[in-house]
Design a protein around this motif. Structure first.
Motif, mmCIF file in Angstrom:
data_model
loop_
_atom_site.group_PDB
_atom_site.id
_atom_site.type_symbol
_atom_site.label_atom_id
_atom_site.label_comp_id
_atom_site.label_asym_id
_atom_site.label_seq_id
_atom_site.Cartn_x
_atom_site.Cartn_y
_atom_site.Cartn_z
ATOM 1 N N GLN A 1 -9.374 1.002 0.430
ATOM 2 C CA GLN A 1 -9.781 -0.409 0.409
ATOM 3 C C GLN A 1 -9.273 -1.140 -0.821
ATOM 4 O OE1 GLN A 1 -11.062 -1.962 3.085
ATOM 5 N NE2 GLN A 1 -10.812 0.085 3.967
ATOM 6 N N ASN A 2 -9.153 -0.410 -1.930
ATOM 7 C CA ASN A 2 -8.793 -1.048 -3.191
ATOM 8 C C ASN A 2 -7.798 -0.159 -3.953
ATOM 9 O OD1 ASN A 2 -8.831 -2.926 -5.209
ATOM 10 N ND2 ASN A 2 -10.788 -2.275 -6.088
ATOM 11 N N PRO A 3 -6.515 -0.155 -3.533
ATOM 12 C CA PRO A 3 -5.544 0.754 -4.129
ATOM 13 C C PRO A 3 -5.246 0.434 -5.594
ATOM 14 C CG PRO A 3 -4.728 -0.164 -2.060
ATOM 15 C CD PRO A 3 -5.933 -0.960 -2.449
ATOM 16 N N PRO A 4 -5.232 1.457 -6.476
ATOM 17 C CA PRO A 4 -4.839 1.232 -7.866
ATOM 18 C C PRO A 4 -3.414 0.688 -7.934
ATOM 19 C CG PRO A 4 -5.871 3.376 -7.597
ATOM 20 C CD PRO A 4 -5.634 2.843 -6.224
ATOM 21 N N VAL A 5 -3.197 -0.241 -8.847
ATOM 22 C CA VAL A 5 -1.878 -0.888 -8.969
ATOM 23 C C VAL A 5 -0.943 0.030 -9.758
ATOM 24 C CG1 VAL A 5 -0.664 -2.934 -9.837
ATOM 25 C CG2 VAL A 5 -2.988 -3.151 -8.908
ATOM 26 N N PRO A 6 0.281 0.275 -9.246
ATOM 27 C CA PRO A 6 1.236 1.105 -9.972
ATOM 28 C C PRO A 6 1.776 0.372 -11.208
ATOM 29 C CG PRO A 6 1.883 0.789 -7.657
ATOM 30 C CD PRO A 6 0.806 -0.187 -7.954
ATOM 31 N N THR A 7 2.025 1.111 -12.297
ATOM 32 C CA THR A 7 2.665 0.485 -13.464
ATOM 33 C C THR A 7 4.179 0.386 -13.243
ATOM 34 O OG1 THR A 7 2.791 2.634 -14.554
ATOM 35 C CG2 THR A 7 0.898 1.278 -15.110
ATOM 36 N N ASP A 8 4.720 1.218 -12.367
ATOM 37 C CA ASP A 8 6.155 1.207 -12.047
ATOM 38 C C ASP A 8 6.437 0.123 -10.998
ATOM 39 O OD1 ASP A 8 8.744 1.715 -11.078
ATOM 40 O OD2 ASP A 8 8.533 3.889 -11.261
ATOM 41 N N PRO A 9 7.279 -0.871 -11.334
ATOM 42 C CA PRO A 9 7.550 -1.962 -10.376
ATOM 43 C C PRO A 9 8.305 -1.514 -9.122
ATOM 44 C CG PRO A 9 8.989 -2.141 -12.309
ATOM 45 C CD PRO A 9 8.000 -1.057 -12.607
ATOM 46 N N GLU A 10 8.872 -0.294 -9.142
ATOM 47 C CA GLU A 10 9.600 0.200 -7.955
ATOM 48 C C GLU A 10 8.661 0.788 -6.898
ATOM 49 O OE1 GLU A 10 13.305 2.358 -8.077
ATOM 50 O OE2 GLU A 10 13.575 1.805 -10.181
ATOM 51 N N ILE A 11 7.389 0.947 -7.258
ATOM 52 C CA ILE A 11 6.409 1.468 -6.287
ATOM 53 C C ILE A 11 5.673 0.293 -5.662
ATOM 54 C CG2 ILE A 11 4.347 2.891 -5.957
ATOM 55 C CD1 ILE A 11 5.242 4.570 -8.366
ATOM 56 N N HIS A 12 5.694 0.244 -4.334
ATOM 57 C CA HIS A 12 5.033 -0.848 -3.614
ATOM 58 C C HIS A 12 3.914 -0.294 -2.748
ATOM 59 C CE1 HIS A 12 8.202 -3.606 -4.842
ATOM 60 N NE2 HIS A 12 9.053 -2.637 -4.569
#
Length: 213
Positions: free
Chosen positions: A134-145
């Motif tokens: 429901q609330n996915p942690p945001v990746p610090t790597d901009p290449e991960i979507h």
């Protein structure tokens, strides 16, 4: 010793293993037994000569962390993508902790028009554990979507060992022989599902044929 082992595996995929992968490797190894399966429903099973030949499954919609790579070799693309996903799973995310491993990790591939080789671009994806759907942690790597993927119906078949362009094309060909002529599945897009980490030599994989909507 663990890092050296993974380093040797990476070299067979023609990639070098950065030193900062030591932490994620240790964490992954420590949590190796606690792996959450991606949810699905088995719709039917088909046997040929007393052995389980293939099965049809329905996967629900869900959120996946995806990386797209187009390296010269398929093995390079999936290795580099998986390293990024490992960092995300282990710490490089907005909650700053280990998220938990799910299996399988899937790679979406496309065949060239002739059907004799793979397109360079491969999308490798990790299913977010149930508690983060429901609330996915945001990746610090901009290449991960983080992507919401639609429900998916597939026909799957198991194979073991390394996943290279050669072995994948071979498995696709064998599966087509088994199925015979059918227009119920896509012919240009396939999914390779990996159930064990790349350091295991005879690891379990599946080839997924995607059913038409």
């Amino acid at each position: 010793r663990l890092f050296a082992h993974w380093e040797a595996v990476a070299s067979t995929h023609r990639v070098s293993l950065p030193r900062d992968m030591a932490g994620p490797i240790v964490q992954m190894t420590r949590h190796n037994q606690a792996r959450e399966p991606v949810p699905y429903v088995t719709l039917s099973q088909h046997e040929k000569r007393e052995e389980a030949a293939y099965e049809e499954r329905q996967y629900p919609a869900g959120k996946w962390a995806c990386v797209t790579k187009g390296e010269p070799m398929y093995e390079q693309s999936i290795s580099m993508s998986f390293m990024k996903l490992m960092r995300y799973i282990c710490k490089e995310n907005s909650v700053g902790c280990y998220l938990g491993m799910t299996v399988p990790v899937v790679s979406e591939i496309h065949l060239t028009k002739e059907g004799t080789e793979l397109e360079r671009e491969v999308v490798t994806a990790y299913y977010l554990p149930g508690e983060y759907q429901q609330n996915p942690p945001v990746p610090t790597d901009p290449e991960i979507h983080i992507t919401e993927r639609a429900p998916l119906r597939v026909i799957t078949r198991v194979f073991y060992g390394m996943t290279t362009e050669e072995t994948i094309l071979q498995e696709i060909s064998l599966f087509w022989e088994l199925l015979g002529s059918t227009d119920t599945v896509l012919r240009e897009t396939y999914i390779v599902a990996a159930y064990e980490n790349p350091s295991i030599p005879q690891r379990r994989n599946e080839i997924w044929f995607i059913c038409r909507a």
